[in-house]
Design a protein around this motif. Sequence first.
Motif, PDB file in Angstrom:
ATOM      1  N   UNK A  57       3.856  -2.565   3.838  1.00  0.00           N
ATOM      2  CA  UNK A  57       4.681  -3.366   2.939  1.00  0.00           C
ATOM      3  C   UNK A  57       4.658  -4.839   3.294  1.00  0.00           C
ATOM      4  N   UNK A  58       3.529  -5.311   3.820  1.00  0.00           N
ATOM      5  CA  UNK A  58       3.488  -6.675   4.315  1.00  0.00           C
ATOM      6  C   UNK A  58       3.971  -6.744   5.748  1.00  0.00           C
ATOM      7  N   UNK A  59       4.674  -5.706   6.177  1.00  0.00           N
ATOM      8  CA  UNK A  59       5.106  -5.518   7.562  1.00  0.00           C
ATOM      9  C   UNK A  59       4.740  -4.096   7.962  1.00  0.00           C
ATOM     10  N   UNK A  60       4.548  -3.871   9.245  1.00  0.00           N
ATOM     11  CA  UNK A  60       4.299  -2.511   9.721  1.00  0.00           C
ATOM     12  C   UNK A  60       5.590  -1.711   9.649  1.00  0.00           C
ATOM     13  N   UNK A  61       5.461  -0.437   9.329  1.00  0.00           N
ATOM     14  CA  UNK A  61       6.637   0.407   9.166  1.00  0.00           C
ATOM     15  C   UNK A  61       6.651   1.610  10.103  1.00  0.00           C
ATOM     16  N   UNK A  62       5.643   1.746  10.946  1.00  0.00           N
ATOM     17  CA  UNK A  62       5.596   2.942  11.775  1.00  0.00           C
ATOM     18  C   UNK A  62       5.305   4.136  10.888  1.00  0.00           C
ATOM     19  N   UNK A  63       6.155   5.145  10.920  1.00  0.00           N
ATOM     20  CA  UNK A  63       5.987   6.289  10.026  1.00  0.00           C
ATOM     21  C   UNK A  63       6.196   5.837   8.591  1.00  0.00           C
ATOM     22  N   UNK A  92       0.845  -1.182   0.000  1.00  0.00           N
ATOM     23  CA  UNK A  92       0.000   0.000   0.000  1.00  0.00           C
ATOM     24  C   UNK A  92       0.888   1.241   0.000  1.00  0.00           C
ATOM     25  N   UNK A  93       0.701   2.066  -1.002  1.00  0.00           N
ATOM     26  CA  UNK A  93       1.535   3.261  -1.137  1.00  0.00           C
ATOM     27  C   UNK A  93       0.785   4.297  -1.946  1.00  0.00           C
ATOM     28  N   UNK A  94       1.305   5.488  -1.927  1.00  0.00           N
ATOM     29  CA  UNK A  94       0.767   6.553  -2.780  1.00  0.00           C
ATOM     30  C   UNK A  94       1.929   7.256  -3.459  1.00  0.00           C
ATOM     31  N   UNK A  95       1.746   7.600  -4.700  1.00  0.00           N
ATOM     32  CA  UNK A  95       2.795   8.318  -5.420  1.00  0.00           C
ATOM     33  C   UNK A  95       2.886   9.747  -4.912  1.00  0.00           C
ATOM     34  N   UNK A  96       4.089  10.269  -4.860  1.00  0.00           N
ATOM     35  CA  UNK A  96       4.291  11.636  -4.404  1.00  0.00           C
ATOM     36  C   UNK A  96       4.870  12.457  -5.554  1.00  0.00           C
ATOM     37  N   UNK A  97       4.517  13.720  -5.642  1.00  0.00           N
ATOM     38  CA  UNK A  97       5.013  14.542  -6.751  1.00  0.00           C
ATOM     39  C   UNK A  97       6.536  14.675  -6.720  1.00  0.00           C
ATOM     40  N   UNK A 101       9.769  10.002  -9.266  1.00  0.00           N
ATOM     41  CA  UNK A 101       9.245   8.638  -9.341  1.00  0.00           C
ATOM     42  C   UNK A 101       9.298   7.974  -7.960  1.00  0.00           C
ATOM     43  N   UNK A 102       8.793   8.685  -6.958  1.00  0.00           N
ATOM     44  CA  UNK A 102       8.848   8.205  -5.574  1.00  0.00           C
ATOM     45  C   UNK A 102       7.449   7.899  -5.046  1.00  0.00           C
ATOM     46  N   UNK A 103       7.418   7.136  -3.955  1.00  0.00           N
ATOM     47  CA  UNK A 103       6.154   6.764  -3.316  1.00  0.00           C
ATOM     48  C   UNK A 103       6.283   6.935  -1.805  1.00  0.00           C
ATOM     49  N   UNK A 104       5.136   7.122  -1.176  1.00  0.00           N
ATOM     50  CA  UNK A 104       5.095   7.084   0.290  1.00  0.00           C
ATOM     51  C   UNK A 104       4.538   5.717   0.661  1.00  0.00           C
ATOM     52  N   UNK A 105       5.374   4.917   1.306  1.00  0.00           N
ATOM     53  CA  UNK A 105       5.037   3.529   1.579  1.00  0.00           C
ATOM     54  C   UNK A 105       4.241   3.421   2.874  1.00  0.00           C
TER      55      UNK A 105
END
Length: 249
Positions: A107-113, A83-88, A100-104
Motif C-alpha cells: 500500500x505504498x508502505x510495507x504491511x507484513x502479513x 497492489x492487491x487481489x480481490x477475494x471471493x 467486495x473485499x481485497x487482500x492488500x
Amino acid sequence: MPLPPAQDRPARLGRRLALALVVAIAAGVVAVFTGAIEVPERHDPWAPLDVTAPPNWLTSYKLARARGDPVRCQAALADTGMQYERVPDRVTGPGCGFENAVRLRSAGVRLGSAPTLSCPMALSFFMWEHHALQPAALRHFGQPVAAVDHLGSYACRNVNRGEGAVPGAPRSRHATADAFDVAGFVLADGRRINVRKDWRTDATNPSAALLNDAHLGACRFFRGVLGPEYNAAHRDHFHLETGGFPMCR
C-alpha cells in the motif's frame, strides 16, 4: 401606483433579493448541467473521487459516495496504485464474512502479513496513508513511513470493550473486514514509532506528535477511529473502521 408603506419596503426588498438569489442559483445549476460552465473536477461534487488530489471541502463527500457503491469503490481503488487481489465473497458464521473485499499486498508502505479488507476500508486506508500519515511523518521526522505495524483486520468476533469476548455483544466491524488495527510505524531509517510506548508521552516528543496527527488524520478518512484513550483494550493500537456511527475517540 402608490408606494408601499415605509415599514413594508425592507420586507419587499428582502423578498426580491431572495428571489433573485434563487434564480441565480438555479441558472448556475442549469449552466453546470448543460456544460455552459465548466467546473474543475476537484470542485465538482458529481466528479469521481481523485485519490491523489490534495483533499478539499468535497473530499469527505466523494470518499463516502465511493465507499457506498461497490463499482465506484473498485474504480477508485484501482487508481491508488496499491497492489492487491480481490477475494471471493464469503460467509464464515452468523454476522461474519465479507463482500467486495481485497487482500492488500502493498500500500505504498510495507504491511507484513497481507490483511483482508473491504474495498471501503482499503480505499480509506490509502487516503489516510497518502494524505495524513505521510505528511505527518515528513513534518515531524523529515522522512516517510516505510511500514505499518498492524494487529490484523478480519476476525469473526464480537465488539471488545475491554472485557474480552462477551456472548450476545454486537459483532465487531472486524467481523466484516471493515476494521483494521494499527499498532505503530517504521520510518525509512528503521526507527520505530509504537502506539503503546509513544502515545502522548511528551507533547514535544516527535513520536507522540506523529501519533497524534495520525490519529486526527484518520478521523478525516475513516468512519470510526478509536485510540489508546478510548479504553484499555485499545491502549496499544488505533482501531480504524468504516460503517456504523461516526466516532473519533
